[in-house]
Enzyme design. Structure first.
Site, mmCIF file in Angstrom:
data_model
loop_
_atom_site.group_PDB
_atom_site.id
_atom_site.type_symbol
_atom_site.label_atom_id
_atom_site.label_comp_id
_atom_site.label_asym_id
_atom_site.label_seq_id
_atom_site.Cartn_x
_atom_site.Cartn_y
_atom_site.Cartn_z
ATOM 1 N N CYS A 263 0.798 -1.236 0.000
ATOM 2 C CA CYS A 263 0.000 0.000 0.000
ATOM 3 C C CYS A 263 0.831 1.288 0.000
ATOM 4 O O CYS A 263 0.746 2.073 -0.939
ATOM 5 C CB CYS A 263 -0.961 -0.011 1.177
ATOM 6 S SG CYS A 263 -2.228 -1.259 0.990
ATOM 7 N N ARG A 331 5.358 -7.887 -0.666
ATOM 8 C CA ARG A 331 5.383 -6.884 -1.731
ATOM 9 C C ARG A 331 6.119 -5.618 -1.276
ATOM 10 O O ARG A 331 5.831 -5.061 -0.226
ATOM 11 C CB ARG A 331 3.946 -6.544 -2.173
ATOM 12 C CG ARG A 331 3.292 -7.678 -2.946
ATOM 13 C CD ARG A 331 1.845 -7.381 -3.292
ATOM 14 N NE ARG A 331 0.930 -7.598 -2.190
ATOM 15 C CZ ARG A 331 -0.393 -7.534 -2.292
ATOM 16 N NH1 ARG A 331 -0.953 -7.244 -3.452
ATOM 17 N NH2 ARG A 331 -1.162 -7.744 -1.241
#
Ligand code: NAD
Length: 440
Positions: A263, A331
């Site tokens: 994010c 990620r």
């Protein structure tokens, strides 16, 4: 209520399970058939607190189903939440191809008007793309109302965050939809009213602004930590000192080797990209990102300096691969930037994480990249240890075990989890973030 969720990843699965747990009838759709098969057989597809239990309970009660059939999913409900991935392109722009695929599939199948709820984080104005794509491509001339309902859950405590939200943002220009969203979220909105209705564009921006603010706090404390290092002050004391000011607070003031995850990096890049597209240069946000990129490789820079630029064939252990504890999500994790630099410099890496793996990225470095099953086996005879993620199991390691196993007990702690005095007393050369180097 009957609810359909498209995209069953971290957000879609948690949203579906939480809605099901309060009695809504949920169908979660994903185009990844392997995920659907696993979920239908009761196996969680993500590592996340309580997901297993929620999955078992709600599947048994038949409150949630998983499918890859758009026909079944669209037929189930008039309210469709979209929670697909919106990753960054190379230039920082959000890649909306998954979202557009979903819109095309809906347009092909749907025979009735729908309420489409954007849960994915998407650039301001994306609601128009959704509406135009579905209505223009619709085979049955359907009309859609698009609502922005950004998600704020944190991986690692996602279920808890969803059922006890700080706020529920509903962006809609249609006042008639308010009651529907009050009803959907009523079980999570009991003590005080947490729903904030606003226009769609403001709702879309609220999500980016939240993540940008949190990323800024992290880069701010990292900058102060870097200054503390060079002027010989102790960031831990400084952190407590400034956090005690109620206007500042203690949260998000932990210095370290940068933020990662699916994010903050992408949302910041997307916000920067979209501001620039409108000819506004977001100087603060650009600095936040630049600093974070530097911070992510700080342990590598320190280790390189320590070994006087010669790390070829040095054995380096890495503790923690996920971008933060209690998740398997890697990620944009700092561990990736650090390991990449180490391998390209010829080091041999022994990595350990309780649940995450990076073998899909580094498995091709044969003879140079190894993943170990325990933290202690990863540090056998290594020249240095880097801590990238502050998993709880690392906190209580006995420094004597570290000294006994490592060839040279040098630790580069990217998360400041150890007591410097205790480490030094045990014979460890201990580098942390925001404190003077032990060898200067
Ligand atoms: P994810 O990659 O874990 O999940 C996305 C899912 O969508 C995948 O399972 C994928 O197979 C599926 N998908 C992709 N295209 C599809 C299609 N055409 N049809 C059906 N399914 C499709 O992503 P995520 O982490 O859950 O994030 C989803 C969105 O929520 C992103 O926009 C993200 O920024 C936002 N968000 C994420 C978090 C988080 O902590 N992960 C928190 C808040 C908001």
């Amino acid at each position: 209520m009957k609810i359909t969720i498209i995209g069953t990843g971290y957000v879609g699965l948690v949203t579906g399970l939480c809605f099901a747990s309060v009695g809504h009838d949920v169908i979660c759709l994903d185009n990844n058939k392997r995920k659907v098969k696993l979920l239908n057989s009761g196996k969680p597809t993500i590592y996340e607190n309580n997901v297993s239990e929620y999955l078992e309970k709600n599947t048994k009660k038949k409150k949630i189903q998983f499918t890859s059939s758009y026909l079944k999913a669209i037929d189930h409900s008039d309210i469709i939440f979209i929670a697909v991935d919106t990753p960054p392109k190379k230039n920082g722009e959000s890649d909306l191809s998954s979202l557009k695929d979903v819109c095309t599939s809906i347009a092909r199948i749907a025979k009735k008007n729908l309420i489409i709820v954007q849960k994915s984080t998407v650039p301001v104005g994306t609601h128009k793309i959704i509406k135009n794509t579905i209505e223009k491509e619709s085979r049955h001339s359907i009309k859609v109302k698009v609502v922005s309902n950004p998600e704020f859950l944190r991986e690692g405590c996602a279920i808890d965050d969803f059922i006890k939200p700080d706020r529920i943002i509903i962006g809609t220009d249609d006042i008639l939809l308010h009651e529907i969203f009050k009803e959907i979220y009523a079980p999570f909105n009991r003590k005080i009213d947490k729903i904030q209705f606003m226009d769609i564009r403001s709702a879309e921006l609220t999500k980016y602004a939240s993540n940008a603010m949190l990323a800024t706090k992290i880069s701010f404390i990292n900058e102060i930590a870097n200054i503390a290092e060079v002027i010989d002050a102790d960031i831990n004391l400084v952190r407590k000192g400034i956090g005690a000011d109620s206007r500042i607070g203690h949260d998000f003031l932990y210095p370290g080797c940068g933020y990662g995850g699916s994010c903050f990096p992408k949302d910041l890049q997307s916000l920067i990209h979209n501001a620039k597209k409108k000819s506004y240069k977001p100087e603060l946000l650009e600095s936040v990102e630049k600093l974070n990129n530097k911070q992510k490789i700080l342990p590598f820079v320190k280790i390189k300096n320590y070994f006087k630029n010669n790390i070829k064939d040095k054995k380096v252990a890495i503790w923690g691969l996920s971008f933060k504890p209690n998740t398997d999500d890697t990620r944009f994790a700092p561990s990736i930037s650090i390991i990449d630099k180490l391998l390209k410099s010829g080091a041999i890496v022994f990595a350990y994480d309780p649940v995450a793996s990076l073998s899909h990225l580094f498995g091709s470095f044969k003879g140079q990249y190894f993943e170990k099953k325990t933290s202690l086996s990863a540090i056998n005879k290594v020249d240095a240890l880097i801590i990238c993620t502050e998993w709880k199991e690392f906190w209580s390691v006995n420094p004597r075990d570290i000294v006994k196993r490592m060839k040279s007990p040098v630790i580069f702690d990217g998360r400041n989890i150890y007591d410097e005095k205790l480490m030094t007393k045990s014979g460890v050369i201990y580098f942390s973030i925001g404190k003077k180097s032990p060898i200067s």
